[in-house]
Design a protein around this motif. Sequence first.
Motif, PDB file in Angstrom:
ATOM      1  N   TRP A 166      -9.470   9.546   5.880  1.00 58.51           N
ATOM      2  CA  TRP A 166      -9.633   9.097   4.647  1.00 58.51           C
ATOM      3  C   TRP A 166     -11.016   8.939   3.980  1.00 58.51           C
ATOM      4  CZ3 TRP A 166      -5.311   7.617   1.627  1.00 58.51           C
ATOM      5  CH2 TRP A 166      -5.481   6.981   0.384  1.00 58.51           C
ATOM      6  N   TRP A 214      -6.598   1.040   3.457  1.00 55.88           N
ATOM      7  CA  TRP A 214      -5.632   2.289   3.419  1.00 55.88           C
ATOM      8  C   TRP A 214      -5.035   2.735   4.586  1.00 55.88           C
ATOM      9  CZ3 TRP A 214      -2.627   3.196  -0.474  1.00 55.88           C
ATOM     10  CH2 TRP A 214      -2.838   2.814  -1.791  1.00 55.88           C
ATOM     11  N   LEU A 218      -1.069   2.568   5.511  1.00 48.32           N
ATOM     12  CA  LEU A 218      -0.095   3.744   5.527  1.00 48.32           C
ATOM     13  C   LEU A 218       0.486   3.821   7.021  1.00 48.32           C
ATOM     14  CD1 LEU A 218      -2.365   6.277   3.535  1.00 48.32           C
ATOM     15  CD2 LEU A 218      -0.359   4.976   2.860  1.00 48.32           C
TER      16      LEU A 218
END
Length: 322
Positions: free
Chosen positions: A242, A254, A258
Amino acid sequence: MTAAARASPWPKSRTRWLDRLPRDARVFQIVFLAALLTTGVLLRDFSVQPLQIVLTFAAGLATQAFWLERLGLQRKGVLSAIVTCCGLSLLLRSDTLWVHPLIATVAMSSKFVLRVRGKHVYNPANLGVIAAITMLPGTWVSPGQWGSDLALAVWLIALGSIVTGRAQRLDIGWIFLGAYLGIVALRVLLLGQSWAVWWHQLGSGALLLFAFFMISDPMTIPNRPGARIAYAIAVALGAAAWQYVLFKPNALIWALFLLTPAVPLLDRVWPGKRFAWRRSTRRPRACDAWRTLSRAAAADRAAPDRNAKASWSTLRDPPSSP
């Protein structure tokens, strides 16, 4: 003088002192997070208002009480609600007063709504932060607020190790940290960068807070140790991709958000003993060790007295012939 009188009182007093320590890891977590929050507000000029913190705690605790009453559950989980409110106050920033209590309400409600086989899916603070930065204007995460102070990093590692060790989930924090820093080191080597880049990551307060106070949440990680190792490595790879492939901010939260839905699948494929916040009925291992050593020392001191008494009894009353 008897053996009990000669025995040193220090191991016994140490045992009693260790027994007084809370056995619930959340108590240590609350103390450490509250100290970090207070230090940040007073000394590091965090852009969070005291009223925002108060509203966060009020909304979080009220939501916890509402769901317990609504579902007819035992009145427990207050410590978890306080931990979530501390996390939201540390991570989330907003230009308005209403965002923090709203997100605290959403985060605490997720514990009771988003559940799989009796286990809530998301870390409430992680879900709340993601919901805020994606759906509410004027909100952001400030990962650089801790800087890269090595002394602070040492303190975060020490305090985080105590918390995760008390919760018996020390493995996932260290495995994630090792995997992520290993990926950063490999990138430094491949790009020919200075090792100052790696040291900067090692001293990142945001990275260490994430490793020891968010991904190590025992209620939202796989139950089996082997599955936790795979999960920690996957989160590290996701965060690195990321940040260094997609070049997007907030990589840690994040990646965790996820990959969290994979936890129920890992628990199904590799089942393990589910974690529960309970007060253990047995003493901590350190107390057991001190008690064992104390008893052994007392027995060694008492052995000469027993041998002497046995010899005198034999001389005074010789055994009769068969």
